[in-house]
Write a protein that holds these residues in place. Structure first.
Motif, PDB file in Angstrom:
ATOM      1  N   LEU A   1      -3.427   3.071  43.117  1.00 47.53           N
ATOM      2  CA  LEU A   1      -2.876   2.702  44.412  1.00 47.53           C
ATOM      3  C   LEU A   1      -1.527   3.344  44.723  1.00 47.53           C
ATOM      4  CD1 LEU A   1      -3.603  -1.158  44.297  1.00 47.53           C
ATOM      5  CD2 LEU A   1      -5.045   0.641  45.270  1.00 47.53           C
ATOM      6  N   GLY A   2      -0.803   3.761  43.690  1.00 43.24           N
ATOM      7  CA  GLY A   2       0.576   4.180  43.896  1.00 43.24           C
ATOM      8  C   GLY A   2       1.502   2.988  43.740  1.00 43.24           C
ATOM      9  N   ALA A   3       2.777   3.258  43.545  1.00 48.03           N
ATOM     10  CA  ALA A   3       3.738   2.187  43.237  1.00 48.03           C
ATOM     11  C   ALA A   3       3.917   1.222  44.395  1.00 48.03           C
ATOM     12  CB  ALA A   3       5.087   2.797  42.851  1.00 48.03           C
ATOM     13  N   ALA A   4       3.954   1.727  45.626  1.00 46.85           N
ATOM     14  CA  ALA A   4       4.236   0.854  46.766  1.00 46.85           C
ATOM     15  C   ALA A   4       3.121  -0.156  46.986  1.00 46.85           C
ATOM     16  CB  ALA A   4       4.455   1.693  48.019  1.00 46.85           C
ATOM     17  N   TYR A   5       1.865   0.308  47.047  1.00 46.88           N
ATOM     18  CA  TYR A   5       0.749  -0.618  47.255  1.00 46.88           C
ATOM     19  C   TYR A   5       0.547  -1.525  46.044  1.00 46.88           C
ATOM     20  CZ  TYR A   5      -0.790   1.593  51.604  1.00 46.88           C
ATOM     21  OH  TYR A   5      -0.872   2.040  52.898  1.00 46.88           O
ATOM     22  N   THR A   6       0.821  -1.013  44.842  1.00 45.35           N
ATOM     23  CA  THR A   6       0.740  -1.862  43.645  1.00 45.35           C
ATOM     24  C   THR A   6       1.720  -3.015  43.756  1.00 45.35           C
ATOM     25  OG1 THR A   6      -0.006  -0.081  42.186  1.00 45.35           O
ATOM     26  CG2 THR A   6       1.128  -1.925  41.150  1.00 45.35           C
ATOM     27  N   HIS A   7       2.939  -2.719  44.171  1.00 43.32           N
ATOM     28  CA  HIS A   7       3.953  -3.768  44.284  1.00 43.32           C
ATOM     29  C   HIS A   7       3.565  -4.772  45.354  1.00 43.32           C
ATOM     30  CE1 HIS A   7       7.666  -5.703  43.507  1.00 43.32           C
ATOM     31  NE2 HIS A   7       8.258  -5.355  44.639  1.00 43.32           N
ATOM     32  N   ALA A   8       3.034  -4.289  46.487  1.00 41.98           N
ATOM     33  CA  ALA A   8       2.605  -5.205  47.547  1.00 41.98           C
ATOM     34  C   ALA A   8       1.514  -6.145  47.046  1.00 41.98           C
ATOM     35  CB  ALA A   8       2.116  -4.408  48.752  1.00 41.98           C
ATOM     36  N   ALA A   9       0.541  -5.602  46.307  1.00 40.28           N
ATOM     37  CA  ALA A   9      -0.536  -6.431  45.778  1.00 40.28           C
ATOM     38  C   ALA A   9      -0.005  -7.479  44.812  1.00 40.28           C
ATOM     39  CB  ALA A   9      -1.577  -5.543  45.085  1.00 40.28           C
ATOM     40  N   CYS A  10       0.931  -7.098  43.952  1.00 39.00           N
ATOM     41  CA  CYS A  10       1.498  -8.043  42.981  1.00 39.00           C
ATOM     42  C   CYS A  10       2.326  -9.123  43.668  1.00 39.00           C
ATOM     43  CB  CYS A  10       2.334  -7.296  41.948  1.00 39.00           C
ATOM     44  SG  CYS A  10       1.373  -6.216  40.860  1.00 39.00           S
ATOM     45  N   LEU A  11       3.021  -8.759  44.745  1.00 43.83           N
ATOM     46  CA  LEU A  11       3.760  -9.756  45.516  1.00 43.83           C
ATOM     47  C   LEU A  11       2.815 -10.808  46.093  1.00 43.83           C
ATOM     48  CD1 LEU A  11       6.231  -7.369  47.386  1.00 43.83           C
ATOM     49  CD2 LEU A  11       6.885  -9.108  45.719  1.00 43.83           C
ATOM     50  N   LEU A  12       1.661 -10.374  46.576  1.00 43.58           N
ATOM     51  CA  LEU A  12       0.694 -11.325  47.133  1.00 43.58           C
ATOM     52  C   LEU A  12       0.091 -12.202  46.042  1.00 43.58           C
ATOM     53  CD1 LEU A  12      -1.079  -9.067  49.771  1.00 43.58           C
ATOM     54  CD2 LEU A  12       0.589 -10.879  50.182  1.00 43.58           C
ATOM     55  N   LEU A  13      -0.148 -11.639  44.849  1.00 45.11           N
ATOM     56  CA  LEU A  13      -0.618 -12.462  43.726  1.00 45.11           C
ATOM     57  C   LEU A  13       0.417 -13.526  43.369  1.00 45.11           C
ATOM     58  CD1 LEU A  13      -2.269  -9.808  41.369  1.00 45.11           C
ATOM     59  CD2 LEU A  13      -3.422 -11.658  42.605  1.00 45.11           C
ATOM     60  N   GLY A  14       1.669 -13.146  43.397  1.00 48.24           N
ATOM     61  CA  GLY A  14       2.723 -14.118  43.144  1.00 48.24           C
ATOM     62  C   GLY A  14       2.755 -15.210  44.199  1.00 48.24           C
ATOM     63  N   ALA A  15       2.539 -14.826  45.466  1.00 48.15           N
ATOM     64  CA  ALA A  15       2.500 -15.818  46.540  1.00 48.15           C
ATOM     65  C   ALA A  15       1.380 -16.827  46.304  1.00 48.15           C
ATOM     66  CB  ALA A  15       2.321 -15.119  47.887  1.00 48.15           C
ATOM     67  N   LEU A  16       0.227 -16.347  45.859  1.00 41.49           N
ATOM     68  CA  LEU A  16      -0.876 -17.260  45.538  1.00 41.49           C
ATOM     69  C   LEU A  16      -0.499 -18.198  44.395  1.00 41.49           C
ATOM     70  CD1 LEU A  16      -3.950 -14.859  45.798  1.00 41.49           C
ATOM     71  CD2 LEU A  16      -3.278 -16.659  47.406  1.00 41.49           C
ATOM     72  N   GLY A  17       0.235 -17.659  43.410  1.00 38.55           N
ATOM     73  CA  GLY A  17       0.683 -18.508  42.311  1.00 38.55           C
ATOM     74  C   GLY A  17       1.575 -19.641  42.791  1.00 38.55           C
ATOM     75  N   PHE A  18       2.493 -19.352  43.700  1.00 42.69           N
ATOM     76  CA  PHE A  18       3.359 -20.401  44.241  1.00 42.69           C
ATOM     77  C   PHE A  18       2.568 -21.396  45.084  1.00 42.69           C
ATOM     78  CE2 PHE A  18       6.824 -17.402  43.280  1.00 42.69           C
ATOM     79  CZ  PHE A  18       7.719 -18.281  42.680  1.00 42.69           C
ATOM     80  N   LEU A  19       1.615 -20.899  45.870  1.00 43.54           N
ATOM     81  CA  LEU A  19       0.804 -21.818  46.674  1.00 43.54           C
ATOM     82  C   LEU A  19       0.018 -22.782  45.799  1.00 43.54           C
ATOM     83  CD1 LEU A  19      -0.613 -19.566  49.548  1.00 43.54           C
ATOM     84  CD2 LEU A  19       1.048 -21.435  49.732  1.00 43.54           C
ATOM     85  N   GLY A  20      -0.343 -22.341  44.581  1.00 44.81           N
ATOM     86  CA  GLY A  20      -1.069 -23.223  43.675  1.00 44.81           C
ATOM     87  C   GLY A  20      -0.320 -24.509  43.381  1.00 44.81           C
ATOM     88  N   PHE A  21       1.014 -24.449  43.333  1.00 47.06           N
ATOM     89  CA  PHE A  21       1.813 -25.647  43.077  1.00 47.06           C
ATOM     90  C   PHE A  21       1.634 -26.692  44.185  1.00 47.06           C
ATOM     91  CE2 PHE A  21       3.876 -22.900  40.066  1.00 47.06           C
ATOM     92  CZ  PHE A  21       4.361 -23.750  39.085  1.00 47.06           C
ATOM     93  N   MET A  22       1.247 -26.249  45.378  1.00 42.41           N
ATOM     94  CA  MET A  22       1.062 -27.178  46.489  1.00 42.41           C
ATOM     95  C   MET A  22      -0.158 -28.080  46.278  1.00 42.41           C
ATOM     96  SD  MET A  22       3.467 -26.471  48.774  1.00 42.41           S
ATOM     97  CE  MET A  22       2.807 -27.190  50.271  1.00 42.41           C
ATOM     98  N   PHE A  23      -1.113 -27.634  45.466  1.00 38.92           N
ATOM     99  CA  PHE A  23      -2.388 -28.342  45.376  1.00 38.92           C
ATOM    100  C   PHE A  23      -2.740 -28.829  43.972  1.00 38.92           C
ATOM    101  CE2 PHE A  23      -2.600 -25.021  48.658  1.00 38.92           C
ATOM    102  CZ  PHE A  23      -2.760 -25.822  49.786  1.00 38.92           C
ATOM    103  N   ILE A  24      -2.224 -28.168  42.939  1.00 41.40           N
ATOM    104  CA  ILE A  24      -2.601 -28.498  41.560  1.00 41.40           C
ATOM    105  C   ILE A  24      -1.735 -29.637  41.041  1.00 41.40           C
ATOM    106  CG2 ILE A  24      -2.670 -27.637  39.194  1.00 41.40           C
ATOM    107  CD1 ILE A  24      -3.363 -24.876  40.332  1.00 41.40           C
TER     108      ILE A  24
END
Length: 522
Positions: free
Chosen positions: A385-408
């Motif tokens: 993907l290249g560094a920029a798109y890789t970082h964007a994807a990882c940021l979104l994975l992190g966002a999902l991790g934080f959202l998990g705290f809302m429900f788990i």
């Protein structure tokens, strides 16, 4: 994929082997053990020596403030240093020696003020060592290995954080005393700090001994003609008026006024004071530049800050929102887990302390995930993907991790959240620096890496002050919403990676080579 192609007349840096990459970044393993011990245990030391919980934030202000001041200054001087020991290595070694001494003395502190002073010394020393390490990777590696270099460095950061965080727990499990008389730091903490002092020094010494920096003549051959003429940021600064400095001062004065009017937390005074300080410093820097003083440090730092390259400006926005989310996590996770998983808000209860212990485990897990992800997932994604798109994807994975705290509401299922956050953490520590190192003037990597740290410190100060006030106003009894704020902040950061990608693509087209993006790890 072919390797990096040097332009005509420009020499090419030798390609580093795996062990070359290891030696370049191994010192960061020890530095991160020092940071982990500091972050995990300083509040415990302060409370042992008699401080009230409400006063802890004021004592912790030393850490971000020290980084804010020290890193640009060290970056400026390390760019201009050359000794028999090299360019960056003198700072590695000096910082490691001071940090090791601080780690040894800290748990022996007899008084609170002495411990607070030693925290300042420790944090300053760790920053003296850490800042040049960021630039050192860029110095030593060719463009097509920048991502690999920062990925290896991130692996060491994760491993060091795990060991530093878990070591007091391990000593407690091994039977070392975890309690002590009032006013005395427990043996588990003391021995952990002493262990950290030894490992930090030896790890940094490894990098100092087993690496050889390129001489100034070699670096000039690698860089070719200077893309940024010497003194150009200061000349641009001399053409500016004092209006911008006055605006910074006015903004700081407004913040200070609002602290009293709105009854904000006292730590907000620091934010207002920093705005006023920067306004005054920028006006003085402009005056020195206008007077023809083109070699002073203040004008150089302010000139480089105001004239940051475009890629750095765009990444600065990403950093701001990324680190805002991370600081929300570090400050509020214990309260969230205690209230929503253990069902308690009583900080003196056994359940609250059990929740705190589990949060320590969760933090250790995300650091471990980061170490593994840095060496496995990030290289794979960056090649595809290249560094920029890789970082964007990882940021979104992190966002999902934080959202998990809302429900788990199950402590073990929270580990799933930490996997996403660990991948985010790996990317935050690697990808922005890989992009920067490949797209900045090599002769100024130190100062620019130091200035980039500002966009880590400012979110820390804002979260530590303003975020608590926002939650008090909007959700006084529902700290879970801090996790939603963190997820939203990461989504915004991911969105702002799109302009970074566009800029890298334009640069690649102009250079006629995909390697110009500096995004591939080989």
């Amino acid at each position: 994929m072919t390797g990096q192609s040097a332009a005509p007349g420009i020499a090419e840096k030798p390609r580093q082997s795996f062990w070359g990459l290891w030696n370049i970044s191994f010192g960061f393993f020890g530095i991160q053990i020092g940071f982990a011990l500091q972050n995990s245990n300083m509040s415990r030391i302060f409370e042992t020596l008699g401080t009230a919980v409400d006063d802890l934030p004021a004592l912790w202000v030393a850490a971000p403030l020290t980084g804010l001041l020290v890193q640009p200054i060290i970056g400026y001087f390390s760019d201009k240093t050359w000794t028999k020991l090299g360019r960056r290595r003198p700072y590695f070694l000096a910082g490691a020696i001071l940090a090791a001494i601080s780690l040894f003395i800290m748990p022996l502190a007899p008084y609170l003020l002495f411990a607070a002073f030693m925290l300042w010394v420790l944090d300053a020393s760790l920053n003296v060592s850490m800042e040049p390490f960021r630039a050192f990777v860029g110095d030593m590696l060719r463009t097509d290995q920048h991502t690999a270099g920062y990925i290896v460095q991130t692996g060491f950061i994760g491993a060091g954080a795990c060991i530093g965080s878990f070591f007091p727990f391990f000593l407690d499990w091994a039977g070392v005393a975890n309690v002590a008389p009032p006013g005395v730091v427990p043996d588990t903490v003391r021995y952990s700090f002493w262990f950290g002092a030894v490992v930090l020094f030896l790890a940094v010494l490894w990098t100092v001994v087993f690496t050889r920096e390129y001489s100034p003549d070699e670096m000039r051959r690698f860089e070719g003609p200077d893309a940024e003429p010497s003194g150009s940021p200061i000349r641009a600064l001399a053409a500016k008026s004092f209006g911008s400095g006055m605006l910074w001062i006015a903004a700081g004065a407004l913040v200070l006024l609002l602290v009293n009017r709105l009854d904000l937390e006292k730590e907000v005074y620091l934010l207002g004071g920093l705005l006023v300080f920067y306004g005054l410093a920028s006006m003085l820097a402009i005056q020195l530049a206008k007077a023809g003083n083109r070699t002073n440090m203040l004008s150089s730092i302010v000139g480089d800050f105001s004239g940051m390259p475009e890629v750095m400006k765009r990444l600065a926005v990403v950093q701001f929102f990324s680190w805002s989310a991370l600081f929300i996590m570090w400050i509020f996770t214990t309260r969230v887990v205690a209230q929503y998983v253990w069902g308690t808000t009583d900080s003196g209860s056994a359940a609250f302390n059990q929740a705190g212990n589990w949060v320590g485990v969760l933090f250790g897990i995300y650091n471990g995930v980061a170490a593994v992800a840095a060496l496995t997932l990030l290289p794979l994604l960056s090649r595809r993907l290249g560094a920029a798109y890789t970082h964007a994807a990882c940021l979104l994975l992190g966002a999902l991790g934080f959202l998990g705290f809302m429900f788990i509401r199950d402590q073990y299922l929270l580990i799933l959240c930490e996997i996403g956050i660990g991948i985010l953490w790996a990317s935050v520590l690697a990808m922005p620096y890989a992009i920067l190192a490949s797209n900045l003037p090599q002769s100024k990597l130190g100062i620019y890496m130091g200035l980039f740290n500002i966009f880590i410190v400012i979110p820390q100060l804002l979260v530590a002050t303003v975020m608590g006030q926002i939650m008090l106003w909007l959700f006084p009894d529902d700290p879970i919403w801090t996790m939603a704020f963190a997820a939203g902040s990461l989504a915004i950061a991911a969105f702002f990676m799109l302009p970074v990608q566009a800029l890298l693509q334009n640069k690649a087209r102009q250079d006629g080579s995909p390697e110009a993006e500096g995004v591939y790890a080989q």
